[in-house]
Design an enzyme around this catalytic site. Structure first.
Site, PDB file in Angstrom:
ATOM      1  CG  LEU A 115      -2.034  -0.933   1.400  1.00 38.20           C
ATOM      2  CD1 LEU A 115      -2.656  -0.790   2.786  1.00 38.20           C
ATOM      3  CD2 LEU A 115      -3.091  -0.697   0.322  1.00 38.20           C
ATOM      4  CG  HIS A 116       2.513   3.251  -3.168  1.00 39.15           C
ATOM      5  ND1 HIS A 116       2.098   2.142  -3.865  1.00 39.15           N
ATOM      6  CD2 HIS A 116       2.669   4.226  -4.098  1.00 39.15           C
ATOM      7  CE1 HIS A 116       2.028   2.429  -5.152  1.00 39.15           C
ATOM      8  NE2 HIS A 116       2.361   3.684  -5.320  1.00 39.15           N
ATOM      9  NE  ARG A 117      -1.718   3.432  -7.238  1.00 35.63           N
ATOM     10  CZ  ARG A 117      -0.903   4.010  -8.115  1.00 35.63           C
ATOM     11  NH1 ARG A 117      -0.723   5.318  -8.065  1.00 35.63           N
ATOM     12  NH2 ARG A 117      -0.275   3.290  -9.027  1.00 35.63           N
TER      13      ARG A 117
END
Length: 382
Positions: free
Chosen positions: A210-212
């Site tokens: 997860l990074h957005r």
């Protein structure tokens, strides 16, 4: 002598430029300068990727660092302008859709230097995504557009781009994957994590990334995703290499309870890991039973690896990964994520076909087109 200058700034860029750097070594008449913007400046996010991919040390590191989109883009533009003026490349190669991509493209084209965009034409049609803005603007100013999948060709034509600027060449990130898959299989990461069984088999496990900002900056959205994956992690381990920004938000939003070993508790939760190098991450994904991600590149890699992928977004700019059957776009609703994951785990899936030209030779095609472009312009190449 033809001079090319490539700009990279974030981990996905390194995987995309590595095969091109390697291919250019075959042509001594082409001089190449590699510029690292410093957008990802952490050793875990950047440095070890250069080593894993066999990339040479960058000729220039702008050390732009972090900041808002405006600050980071401006710092990269300020840093790269004197480099371009001094080096005088005939073409600037930009990859992907990060701030380094648009910053370098804008600076180059305003200096009258041609731009080649590698991974052009991808569209999520979601203008709330910074990456979508970067993609569209970079494509608009580029002279050569190298496309990974047929949807990109159609998108560019729909936007009025002349056909002679568009080249369907395949996916350079898959070049890197196919080149390094055997090496990655020898990574000790699965032994370190206790997943390797006697012989070569592995216990079942999943992977989460997860990074957005739309997922990790909103407490409710982030909690919903972690709640669903945590329920899955009660059934088998789910490993979560955590981006520093994501880890910071998990802590500040009070969501550590979803992670294993948080405060010495919750042994059945999601297993947090530091960011992994390219080879370790490829090895981890290659043997996973399921991957949950909001990363575009991971969608592509799992398609070639034959691993079921759930995309935790409302859209994807890479529809070929869905068309081949390996990827499902499931959004961020907890119930929907969990239902889709259990459906994948309960029934056999695959085999999956690869999109056309994802064959490990995209870099060869790109360099061949670049050489033809320069020769047609009256520049002789050895």
């Amino acid at each position: 002598m033809i001079r090319l200058l490539s700009v990279v700034g974030a981990r996905p860029n390194f995987m995309k430029i590595a095969p091109i750097v390697e291919e250019l070594k075959n042509y001594p008449a082409i001089e190449h300068c590699l510029v690292h913007s410093g957008q990802h400046y952490d050793e875990l996010l950047s440095g070890n990727f250069f080593a894993d991919l066999g990339l040479p040390k960058p000729d220039v590191n702008l050390e732009a660092g972090s900041g808002s989109h405006a600050v980071q883009t401006a710092e990269i533009m300020k840093g790269i302008e004197p480099i371009l003026l001094d080096y005088k490349p005939q073409m600037v190669l930009v990859v992907g859709d990060v701030n380094s991509t648009i910053a370098a493209a804008l600076t180059a084209v305003k200096l009258g230097i041609g731009v080649a965009h590698i991974e052009a034409g991808l569209r999520s049609f979601d203008m709330t995504m910074p990456e979508e803005i970067n993609r569209k603007l970079t494509d608009a100013v580029s002279s050569l557009l190298f496309v990974t999948e047929q949807s990109g060709v159609e998108n560019l034509k729909h936007e009025g781009v002349p056909a002679e600027k568009i080249f369907l060449v395949g996916n350079v990130m898959i070049d890197s994957l196919l080149r390094h898959r055997e090496i990655a299989a020898r990574s000790p990461v699965l032994d370190r994590l206790g997943m390797r069984q006697n012989g070569s088999g592995c216990r079942p496990y999943g992977v989460l990334t997860l990074h957005r900002p739309s997922n990790v900056d909103d407490p409710k959205t982030l909690q919903g995703i972690l709640r669903a994956v945590s329920a899955l992690a009660a059934e088998f381990p789910v490993f979560f290499p955590i981006h520093p920004r994501t880890r910071k938000n998990i802590e500040s939003f009070g969501l550590l309870r979803y992670l294993a070993n948080a405060a010495g508790q919750n042994e059945g939760g999601i297993v947090p890991l530091d960011p992994l190098g390219y080879l370790d991450f490829l090895s981890l994904n290659d043997r996973a039973r399921i991957v949950l991600t909001d990363s575009g590149g991971v969608q592509e890699e799992t398609t070639v690896l034959g691993v079921p992928c759930l995309t935790l977004r409302q859209n994807t700019e890479r529809p070929a990964t869905v068309e081949q059957g390996s990827n499902q776009v499931v959004g961020v609703d907890s119930d929907r994520i969990l239902a889709a994951a259990r459906s994948v785990l309960e029934k056999p899936v695959g085999p999956f076909a690869r999109p056309p030209l994802w064959d490990g030779r995209a870099a060869q095609r790109i360099v061949a087109i670049l050489r033809e472009h320069f020769q047609s312009g009256g520049l002789a190449l050895a």
